[in-house]
Motif scaffolding. Structure first.
Motif, PDB file in Angstrom:
ATOM      1  N   VAL A  52       0.841  -1.197   0.000  1.00 53.41           N
ATOM      2  CA  VAL A  52       0.000   0.000   0.000  1.00 53.41           C
ATOM      3  C   VAL A  52       0.878   1.248   0.000  1.00 53.41           C
ATOM      4  O   VAL A  52       0.611   2.207  -0.737  1.00 53.41           O
ATOM      5  N   GLN A  53       1.918   1.236   0.803  1.00 52.30           N
ATOM      6  CA  GLN A  53       2.834   2.376   0.841  1.00 52.30           C
ATOM      7  C   GLN A  53       3.497   2.595  -0.513  1.00 52.30           C
ATOM      8  O   GLN A  53       3.664   3.736  -0.950  1.00 52.30           O
ATOM      9  N   ASP A  54       3.841   1.516  -1.202  1.00 54.74           N
ATOM     10  CA  ASP A  54       4.430   1.637  -2.543  1.00 54.74           C
ATOM     11  C   ASP A  54       3.443   2.279  -3.516  1.00 54.74           C
ATOM     12  O   ASP A  54       3.823   3.125  -4.331  1.00 54.74           O
ATOM     13  N   GLN A  55       2.166   1.894  -3.436  1.00 54.55           N
ATOM     14  CA  GLN A  55       1.153   2.468  -4.314  1.00 54.55           C
ATOM     15  C   GLN A  55       0.981   3.961  -4.045  1.00 54.55           C
ATOM     16  O   GLN A  55       0.869   4.760  -4.979  1.00 54.55           O
ATOM     17  N   VAL A  56       0.956   4.338  -2.785  1.00 53.49           N
ATOM     18  CA  VAL A  56       0.820   5.751  -2.420  1.00 53.49           C
ATOM     19  C   VAL A  56       2.016   6.536  -2.946  1.00 53.49           C
ATOM     20  O   VAL A  56       1.862   7.642  -3.476  1.00 53.49           O
ATOM     21  N   GLU A  57       3.186   5.966  -2.842  1.00 57.07           N
ATOM     22  CA  GLU A  57       4.388   6.631  -3.326  1.00 57.07           C
ATOM     23  C   GLU A  57       4.323   6.846  -4.841  1.00 57.07           C
ATOM     24  O   GLU A  57       4.732   7.889  -5.345  1.00 57.07           O
ATOM     25  N   ARG A  58       3.774   5.867  -5.560  1.00 59.59           N
ATOM     26  CA  ARG A  58       3.654   5.995  -7.020  1.00 59.59           C
ATOM     27  C   ARG A  58       2.654   7.080  -7.409  1.00 59.59           C
ATOM     28  O   ARG A  58       2.778   7.710  -8.453  1.00 59.59           O
ATOM     29  N   ILE A  59       1.627   7.302  -6.596  1.00 57.17           N
ATOM     30  CA  ILE A  59       0.633   8.335  -6.877  1.00 57.17           C
ATOM     31  C   ILE A  59       1.295   9.708  -6.876  1.00 57.17           C
ATOM     32  O   ILE A  59       0.967  10.569  -7.677  1.00 57.17           O
ATOM     33  N   GLY A  60       2.223   9.894  -5.978  1.00 58.90           N
ATOM     34  CA  GLY A  60       2.956  11.154  -5.938  1.00 58.90           C
ATOM     35  C   GLY A  60       2.502  12.050  -4.801  1.00 58.90           C
ATOM     36  O   GLY A  60       1.685  11.683  -3.966  1.00 58.90           O
ATOM     37  N   ALA A  61       3.028  13.254  -4.838  1.00 57.06           N
ATOM     38  CA  ALA A  61       2.758  14.221  -3.772  1.00 57.06           C
ATOM     39  C   ALA A  61       1.297  14.663  -3.795  1.00 57.06           C
ATOM     40  O   ALA A  61       0.648  14.675  -4.836  1.00 57.06           O
ATOM     41  N   ARG A  62       0.810  15.046  -2.643  1.00 50.74           N
ATOM     42  CA  ARG A  62      -0.560  15.509  -2.484  1.00 50.74           C
ATOM     43  C   ARG A  62      -0.721  16.876  -3.134  1.00 50.74           C
ATOM     44  O   ARG A  62       0.152  17.739  -3.035  1.00 50.74           O
ATOM     45  N   ASP A  63      -1.846  17.092  -3.796  1.00 46.90           N
ATOM     46  CA  ASP A  63      -2.156  18.382  -4.405  1.00 46.90           C
ATOM     47  C   ASP A  63      -2.566  19.349  -3.301  1.00 46.90           C
ATOM     48  O   ASP A  63      -3.599  19.157  -2.655  1.00 46.90           O
TER      49      ASP A  63
END
Length: 77
Positions: A52-63
């Motif tokens: 899950v952490q890897d997926q969040v990292e791939r999404i990128g920084a928060r807008d």
């Protein structure tokens, strides 16, 4: 059994003055097993969270301009 684990087990039994044939030994054994199960479950959880952490990292920084309320309101329209 690993030599270190055997030494630790012997030390723990000697320090706790537990009769290995008695009820206290069985209680101590159950507590040790329970702790091992808890630690294993925690380790498994960390392993599951890693994906899950890897997926969040791939999404990128928060807008920083993202407005959750506006987004949710638009979903109701």
């Amino acid at each position: 059994m690993d030599d270190d684990i055997e030494r630790l087990r012997s030390l723990l039994l000697a320090m706790s003055e537990v009769d290995v044939e008695g009820v206290k030994y069985r209680e101590l054994r159950a507590q040790l097993i329970s702790e091992l199960v808890r630690m294993r479950a925690e380790q498994d959880l960390l392993e599951r969270l890693r994906s899950v952490q890897d997926q969040v990292e791939r999404i990128g920084a928060r807008d920083p301009d993202f407005n959750l309320k506006d987004f949710m309101d638009a979903g109701w329209e």
